[in-house]
Every structure is written in structure tokens, then in C-alpha cells.
Design a protein around this motif. Structure first.
Motif, PDB file in Angstrom:
ATOM      1  N   VAL A 222      -9.049  -1.367  -2.842  1.00 11.09           N
ATOM      2  CA  VAL A 222      -9.418  -0.603  -4.024  1.00 11.09           C
ATOM      3  C   VAL A 222      -8.368  -0.822  -5.109  1.00 11.09           C
ATOM      4  O   VAL A 222      -8.682  -0.974  -6.284  1.00 11.09           O
ATOM      5  CB  VAL A 222      -9.536   0.893  -3.677  1.00 11.09           C
ATOM      6  CG1 VAL A 222      -9.686   1.741  -4.929  1.00 11.09           C
ATOM      7  CG2 VAL A 222     -10.704   1.125  -2.729  1.00 11.09           C
TER       8      VAL A 222
ATOM      9  N   ARG B 279      -6.644  12.515  -6.009  1.00 12.05           N
ATOM     10  CA  ARG B 279      -7.849  12.357  -5.193  1.00 12.05           C
ATOM     11  C   ARG B 279      -7.866  13.388  -4.067  1.00 12.05           C
ATOM     12  O   ARG B 279      -8.917  13.946  -3.729  1.00 12.05           O
ATOM     13  CB  ARG B 279      -7.917  10.955  -4.600  1.00 12.05           C
ATOM     14  CG  ARG B 279      -8.197   9.866  -5.625  1.00 12.05           C
ATOM     15  CD  ARG B 279      -8.681   8.610  -4.942  1.00 12.05           C
ATOM     16  NE  ARG B 279      -9.952   8.813  -4.267  1.00 12.05           N
ATOM     17  CZ  ARG B 279     -10.547   7.884  -3.522  1.00 12.05           C
ATOM     18  NH1 ARG B 279      -9.984   6.693  -3.357  1.00 12.05           N
ATOM     19  NH2 ARG B 279     -11.702   8.128  -2.937  1.00 12.05           N
TER      20      ARG B 279
ATOM     21  N   SER C  81     -14.414   2.980  -4.420  1.00  9.45           N
ATOM     22  CA  SER C  81     -13.851   4.305  -4.266  1.00  9.45           C
ATOM     23  C   SER C  81     -14.956   5.332  -4.448  1.00  9.45           C
ATOM     24  O   SER C  81     -15.516   5.480  -5.533  1.00  9.45           O
ATOM     25  CB  SER C  81     -12.738   4.516  -5.305  1.00  9.45           C
ATOM     26  OG  SER C  81     -12.230   5.813  -5.223  1.00  9.45           O
TER      27      SER C  81
ATOM     28  N   TYR D 289      -5.505   1.059  -0.268  1.00 13.83           N
ATOM     29  CA  TYR D 289      -4.538   0.973  -1.363  1.00 13.83           C
ATOM     30  C   TYR D 289      -3.311   0.250  -0.830  1.00 13.83           C
ATOM     31  O   TYR D 289      -2.710   0.696   0.161  1.00 13.83           O
ATOM     32  CB  TYR D 289      -4.135   2.364  -1.855  1.00 13.83           C
ATOM     33  CG  TYR D 289      -5.166   3.066  -2.712  1.00 13.83           C
ATOM     34  CD1 TYR D 289      -4.967   3.216  -4.074  1.00 13.83           C
ATOM     35  CD2 TYR D 289      -6.332   3.579  -2.148  1.00 13.83           C
ATOM     36  CE1 TYR D 289      -5.911   3.866  -4.872  1.00 13.83           C
ATOM     37  CE2 TYR D 289      -7.287   4.223  -2.925  1.00 13.83           C
ATOM     38  CZ  TYR D 289      -7.068   4.374  -4.286  1.00 13.83           C
ATOM     39  OH  TYR D 289      -8.010   5.008  -5.065  1.00 13.83           O
TER      40      TYR D 289
ATOM     41  N   LYS E  19     -14.850   9.256   2.780  1.00  9.34           N
ATOM     42  CA  LYS E  19     -14.494   7.923   3.263  1.00  9.34           C
ATOM     43  C   LYS E  19     -12.986   7.875   3.505  1.00  9.34           C
ATOM     44  O   LYS E  19     -12.207   8.288   2.650  1.00  9.34           O
ATOM     45  CB  LYS E  19     -14.902   6.860   2.243  1.00  9.34           C
ATOM     46  CG  LYS E  19     -14.691   5.435   2.722  1.00  9.34           C
ATOM     47  CD  LYS E  19     -14.995   4.426   1.624  1.00  9.34           C
ATOM     48  CE  LYS E  19     -16.463   4.443   1.260  1.00  9.34           C
ATOM     49  NZ  LYS E  19     -16.788   3.342   0.296  1.00  9.34           N
TER      50      LYS E  19
ATOM     51  N   PHE F 136     -13.722   1.849   4.855  1.00 13.28           N
ATOM     52  CA  PHE F 136     -12.671   2.716   4.338  1.00 13.28           C
ATOM     53  C   PHE F 136     -12.091   2.092   3.080  1.00 13.28           C
ATOM     54  O   PHE F 136     -12.374   0.954   2.735  1.00 13.28           O
ATOM     55  CB  PHE F 136     -11.577   2.962   5.384  1.00 13.28           C
ATOM     56  CG  PHE F 136     -10.835   1.720   5.808  1.00 13.28           C
ATOM     57  CD1 PHE F 136      -9.717   1.279   5.105  1.00 13.28           C
ATOM     58  CD2 PHE F 136     -11.238   0.993   6.921  1.00 13.28           C
ATOM     59  CE1 PHE F 136      -9.032   0.133   5.497  1.00 13.28           C
ATOM     60  CE2 PHE F 136     -10.557  -0.136   7.317  1.00 13.28           C
ATOM     61  CZ  PHE F 136      -9.448  -0.574   6.602  1.00 13.28           C
ATOM     62  N   GLU F 137     -11.279   2.865   2.392  1.00 12.03           N
ATOM     63  CA  GLU F 137     -10.657   2.397   1.155  1.00 12.03           C
ATOM     64  C   GLU F 137      -9.198   2.039   1.423  1.00 12.03           C
ATOM     65  O   GLU F 137      -8.505   2.741   2.161  1.00 12.03           O
ATOM     66  CB  GLU F 137     -10.753   3.477   0.074  1.00 12.03           C
ATOM     67  CG  GLU F 137     -12.182   3.853  -0.281  1.00 12.03           C
ATOM     68  CD  GLU F 137     -12.236   5.000  -1.259  1.00 12.03           C
ATOM     69  OE1 GLU F 137     -11.300   5.125  -2.071  1.00 12.03           O
ATOM     70  OE2 GLU F 137     -13.197   5.782  -1.203  1.00 12.03           O
TER      71      GLU F 137
ATOM     72  N   VAL G 261      -9.172   6.856   3.560  1.00 14.88           N
ATOM     73  CA  VAL G 261      -8.334   6.113   2.616  1.00 14.88           C
ATOM     74  C   VAL G 261      -7.000   5.809   3.302  1.00 14.88           C
ATOM     75  O   VAL G 261      -6.385   6.702   3.916  1.00 14.88           O
ATOM     76  CB  VAL G 261      -8.077   6.924   1.332  1.00 14.88           C
ATOM     77  CG1 VAL G 261      -7.101   6.171   0.414  1.00 14.88           C
ATOM     78  CG2 VAL G 261      -9.383   7.187   0.601  1.00 14.88           C
TER      79      VAL G 261
ATOM     80  N   ILE H  44      -6.832  11.074   3.771  1.00 13.53           N
ATOM     81  CA  ILE H  44      -5.947  10.057   3.184  1.00 13.53           C
ATOM     82  C   ILE H  44      -4.731   9.893   4.079  1.00 13.53           C
ATOM     83  O   ILE H  44      -3.958  10.840   4.269  1.00 13.53           O
ATOM     84  CB  ILE H  44      -5.519  10.446   1.761  1.00 13.53           C
ATOM     85  CG1 ILE H  44      -6.748  10.613   0.866  1.00 13.53           C
ATOM     86  CG2 ILE H  44      -4.584   9.395   1.171  1.00 13.53           C
ATOM     87  CD1 ILE H  44      -6.445  11.095  -0.539  1.00 13.53           C
TER      88      ILE H  44
ATOM     89  N   LEU I  29      -3.322   9.134  -5.717  1.00 15.00           N
ATOM     90  CA  LEU I  29      -3.835   9.585  -4.428  1.00 15.00           C
ATOM     91  C   LEU I  29      -3.695  11.095  -4.258  1.00 15.00           C
ATOM     92  O   LEU I  29      -4.551  11.735  -3.629  1.00 15.00           O
ATOM     93  CB  LEU I  29      -3.105   8.851  -3.299  1.00 15.00           C
ATOM     94  CG  LEU I  29      -3.472   7.369  -3.188  1.00 15.00           C
ATOM     95  CD1 LEU I  29      -2.522   6.649  -2.242  1.00 15.00           C
ATOM     96  CD2 LEU I  29      -4.906   7.198  -2.721  1.00 15.00           C
TER      97      LEU I  29
END
Length: 543
Positions: free
Chosen positions: A279, A300, A541, A262, A322, A259-260, A324, A366, A297
Motif C-alpha cells: 500500500v 487509521r 487500502s 506498509y 483487513k 492484507f495491506e 495491516v 494493525i 497508521l
């Protein structure tokens, strides 16, 4: 006058009738006696005495027969009553044996006084099993018919008082096969008096969801998923929030895998252990930095929704994204203002953008996790707080503060646990409110070596994915900077190496940014260019 005369006339007629009847009766008696006298040839006195004796004997026989019949009927009455009672019990659906079964004295008295069961109801002793564990005593029992486990759950605080302990000492589990069955754990000592050993990778990986800590028995406890879910974590300073969140992210890395991440570290060093695999990692308490990350975000999320809509229009499967995670430490700092009109407008703008991110980005994969050490009414705006599916509250000083963290109606939910009752000296102890249920947990305190090992493993996996990925301008730029062993390269130097021949600075910068699909930055001297860390982060990402 006529009425009285009529009444007197009626009385006279009655007297005449009764006299006539008496005379007739005497005539009949003398006639019968005369017949008996002639038949038997007795004297008048003998005839009278004989007749009287016969009548007395008949009366005595009738009295004996009546007494015996009454006695027989009395002996049959209990059997009839028992049969009637059993039949009535069957009609009412009540088990007659329940009334005869002995009651469990401790549970019956406690639950009656607590108002869980009625004063005429009992907890049957033969339906109770008691098991003594190392941590406490487990009562497994059935509540009477007409009651369910919810009747116990709603009054756990009162039940705890009847046992002579606090609400924190009790944990209740419901049965999956009987709504009346209750499993109640009463701890021998206050929860988490002794710490539990941190879980292994295997235990985390096999947990059905994402573990957040241990429950009061030492079992792993957490949430089933973070898919389409966000979390608000609140608690006073020095209660263990950052340690708990570092443990949460470590478990996510093991449970979710890819996963990403932040990270916005408002404490400047609370989330540094995880910078290597993020990321984007920022260490700042500047609201402008927070707003910039929220904007990124939200963009995104909009991009992902566009892809979803296109897939639906083309009747294609919805693309998988994926996951986030946007994790912010000391989030309250980013919603403050200086009291000026401009400051208030900026704070309101940031709050609305955050609300949109938390509420709308979930469907696009997200998730947001906000932490605050100031769970006051104005710390996190209401429009933001109301969007969180999961709430986790460590020790707070008052019930009002607990409502801010867990929701205004939290204390009206089933079996609530007031965070104001937690022991502030036990770090990481918290109330988890998820899916309408409250669980008392203590977050994991992983050793730094364990966290580093997980982070390094993820970093190696990311590097491998980069090396094995297809050649792209972004990958070429990373290799160029690594070959030159530099952490920053100006746009003017990098653009020609990637085949951009434009000499005008502005146009050259636009072409390079479009080619790399990464926004440029500036070095300490204000030179525009790209950091190697930013380019590597961009490879993590997907979309």
C-alpha cells in the motif's frame, strides 16, 4: 538421727520377714517331701532325688517348648514384614514395583546429577524408549511420581552438559496425556549444520499459523497467529535478518492471503521485492518519513476504533477489518537524535507515537514488525520494546544484548536459549520467544523466483479486485492516467477531468483531495499532483 534409726528399724524388720518366709518355705518343702515319701513308701534320699529329677525334666521340657515357639515366630516374621511394607507402600501411594524395577543407567545418572530428580529416585528402564533418527536420538521416558516435564525443562542446560553437548543440541517436547512424560531430542551434531529444503506453498498453507523457519529437526516452526500481535526482530549485521523477514512476508502472503502492507526500507533495497504489492513503500532512513507513516497508521487505527464503537452502540456486529502489517527495516535509525534539545524532543515524540501504535493498534488489526541490527539498550526505546508479544533474536555478541532483544527477564524463563551461543556463520539462525516458550529456528531462504511468483500472484489478485470494483472517482483517475500512459498528473490537469470546475488552485486542490481521498504529492519540479502508484495503492487500502 531419728531418720537413721527409722531406716535401721526398717532394715531389721525386712530381715525378720525374709527369715520367716524362708523358714515357712522350708517347712512347705519338707511337708511336700514327707507327703511324697508316705505316699510312695520311699526313703528320704530317694524321695529328694526323685523330686529333683522330676523338676529337672519339667524345666527341660519347658525350654524345648520355648525354643520351638521362638523358631516358628522367626520363620513367620519375613512374611509379616513384607505384608507390612506392601501395606505401607499402598498407604503412601508408591508403586512397590518401582523399587524393584531396574533403573535406566544413562538417564537416571544424568537427571540425578542435573538435579531434575532426587538421589533416591530413578528413571525406570521399562518406561524408556530410545529412537535413533537421522538428525539425533529421541529419549521418550517418564519422570518419577512427584515430578513433571517442567522439572526437566527448567534444567535443560544442565541436562545438556550431562549428555556432553550444548543447550542448542537439545529439544524437548511435552506429552498431551501425561504430565510426567518427556520426549527429549539430542542432536548428533550442532543445529542447522546442514540446511533444510525451503517449504512448498502447500506446506506453508497447511501450517497451523504463520511459519517463520525450520526447527532443529527440519519441521516448520512459527507463531499461531499475528492477530493482535507484533514482533521485534534483532540481530547483528550480516546475520540474515532481511532474508528471514522476506521469507516471513512471503509466508504471510500465502497464509493470510489478503492484507495491506506498509514497508519502510531503512536498508534502501532490503524489501524492494515486495514494493509492487505494498500500500505504501518508502526507502529512507529519515526519521520524518517514519513519523509520517506512524501518524498515518495511528489515524487509521483511530478511525477503525470509531467504527467499532459505533457498531457497539448500535448493537451491531463489530466490523471486520483487513489486516495491516507495518514492517520497518533498520528501525533503530528512526529513534536516534543529534544530542540537541530539539533532537531529543523529536526522538521522544516518535517513540511515544510508536509505542501507541504497537500497543493500541492491535485490536484494530494493525500489526508492527520492527527490525534492528543494533539491539543495544538505547537502540529501540524501552517503552516501545516492552509492547512486543513476539521476540526473535539472531546472533548477538553478549548476554546483555540478548536481554535487550528478548526481554530483561528472558534468561529466567523456562528453558531459555542464549542467542550469544548461536553460530554467527549460520545465517538466519535465531531464537524465537513466543507465548512464553523458546524455539531455535532457522529462517527460510526462498529463491527469488519463488518470492516473485508469490508477489505476482498477489498483484494479479489486486488488479482483478480493482477492475471488478464499483466505479469511483479514484478508479476513474487511475483509468485516465493509464489511458494517457503517465505516472504523474498535476492537480490542475486532473481536476477538470473529474468534473471539478474550481479555478482557484488552493480550493481546487482541496476538492480533488477530498474527492479521491488521497493526499497529493509533488514531482521533481515541485508541481503538486498525484502519482499513479499512490492512487493504485489507495485502492488496496480498505479502511
Amino acid at each position: 538421727m531419728s531418720s537413721r534409726n527409722a531406716q535401721k528399724s526398717q532394715v531389721s524388720e525386712d530381715m525378720y520377714g525374709q527369715a520367716a518366709g524362708a523358714i515357712g518355705g522350708l517347712a512347705v518343702v519338707f511337708g511336700v517331701l514327707a507327703a511324697i515319701k508316705d505316699k510312695l513308701g520311699l526313703s528320704w534320699w530317694a524321695t529328694v532325688l526323685l523330686t529333683a529329677g522330676v523338676l529337672v525334666g519339667l524345666g527341660y521340657g519347658a525350654w524345648q517348648l520355648r525354643a520351638r515357639l521362638k523358631q516358628w515366630l522367626a520363620s513367620q516374621q519375613p512374611q509379616t514384614a513384607a505384608a507390612s511394607k506392601q501395606a505401607a507402600a499402598g498407604e503412601l501411594g508408591t508403586d512397590a514395583a518401582t523399587e524393584a524395577a531396574p533403573a535406566h543407567p544413562e538417564l537416571t545418572g544424568a537427571l540425578r546429577t542435573a538435579g531434575v530428580i532426587g538421589q533416591d529416585q530413578v528413571i525406570r528402564d521399562d518406561e524408556v524408549t530410545i529412537e535413533t533418527l537421522q538428525t539425533g536420538t529421541v529419549y521418550n521416558f517418564l519422570v518419577p511420581k512427584g515430578r513433571t516435564y517442567e522439572d526437566v525443562e527448567k534444567r535443560l542446560g544442565t541436562v545438556a552438559g550431562m549428555f556432553g553437548v550444548t543447550r542448542l543440541h537439545l529439544k524437548m517436547e511435552r506429552s498431551r496425556d501425561n504430565e510426567r512424560r518427556v520426549q527429549l531430542l539430542k542432536l548428533h551434531e550442532p543445529p542447522f549444520t546442514r540446511p533444510f529444503v525451503a517449504p512448498t506453498r502447500q506446506e506453508i498453507a497447511t501450517f497451523a499459523g504463520v511459519p517463520l523457519g525450520h526447527d532443529v529437526t527440519g519441521q516448520l516452526a512459527g507463531v499461531p497467529t499475528f492477530d493482535k500481535a507484533s514482533m521485534l526482530i534483532a540481530g547483528m549485521t550480516q546475520t540474515g535478518k532481511t532474508t528471514l523477514v522476506n521469507g516471513l512476508i512471503t509466508c504471510l502472503l500465502i497464509a493470510y492471503g489478503d492484507f495491506e502492507l506498509y514497508l519502510l526500507d531503512g536498508k534502501f533495497c532490503g524489501l524492494t521485492r515486495l514494493e509492487k504489492i505494498a500500500v505504501r513503500y518508502e526507502s529512507s532512513d529519515d526519521p520524518a518519513v517514519f513519523e509520517e507513516m506512524v501518524d498515518e497508521l495511528n489515524e487509521r487505527s483511530d478511525s477503525r476504533y470509531t467504527q467499532i464503537k459505533e457498531a457497539i452502540r448500535k448493537r451491531q456486529p463489530v466490523p471486520g477489518f483487513k489486516p495491516v502489517f507495518f514492517i520497518v527495516d533498520e528501525a533503530a535509525d528512526f529513534f536516534t537524535h543529534d544530542g540537541s534539545k530539539e533532537g531529543k524532543e523529536k526522538a521522544q515524540r516518535i517513540a511515544e507515537k510508536t509505542r501507541s501504535l504497537v500497543a493500541k493498534a492491535l485490536e484494530s488489526g494493525i500489526s508492527t514488525i520492527l527490525m534492528t541490527q543494533r539491539p543495544s539498550t538505547n537502540a529501540i526505546p524501552v517503552i516501545v520494546r516492552d509492547q512486543f508479544l513476539y521476540r526473535l533474536c539472531l546472533y548477538v555478541a553478549s548476554t546483555g544484548t540478548a536481554k535487550v532483544a528478548l526481554g530483561d527477564t528472558y534468561l529466567e524463563t523456562i528453558a531459555p536459549i542464549n542467542p550469544a551461543l548461536l553460530d554467527p556463520d549460520i545465517k538466519g539462525q535465531a531464537v524465537l520467544f513466543a507465548n512464553g516458550r523458546s524455539t531455535l529456528i532457522r529462517g527460510f531462504n526462498f529463491a527469488d523466483d519463488f518470492i516473485w511468483s508469490v508477489v505476482d500472484e498477489v498483484s494479479v489478485r489486486q488488479e482483478k479486485a480493482l477492475d471488478e470494483g464499483p466505479l469511483s472517482p479514484l478508479k476513474t483517475a487511475i483509468e485516465l492516467m493509464r489511458d494517457k500512459d503517465v505516472e504523474f498528473m498535476a492537480t490542475a490537469d486532473l481536476a477538470p477531468l473529474l468534473g471539478i470546475e474550481e479555478t482557484r488552485p488552493g480550493e481546487r486542490g482541496k476538492q480533488l483531495s477530498k474527492l479521491l481521498e488521497v493526499a497529493p504529492g509533488k514531482d521533481s519540479e515541485g508541481v503538486r499532483g498525484y502519482y499513479l502508484a499512490d492512487l493504485i495503492a489507495a485502492t488496496k487500502s480498505a479502511s
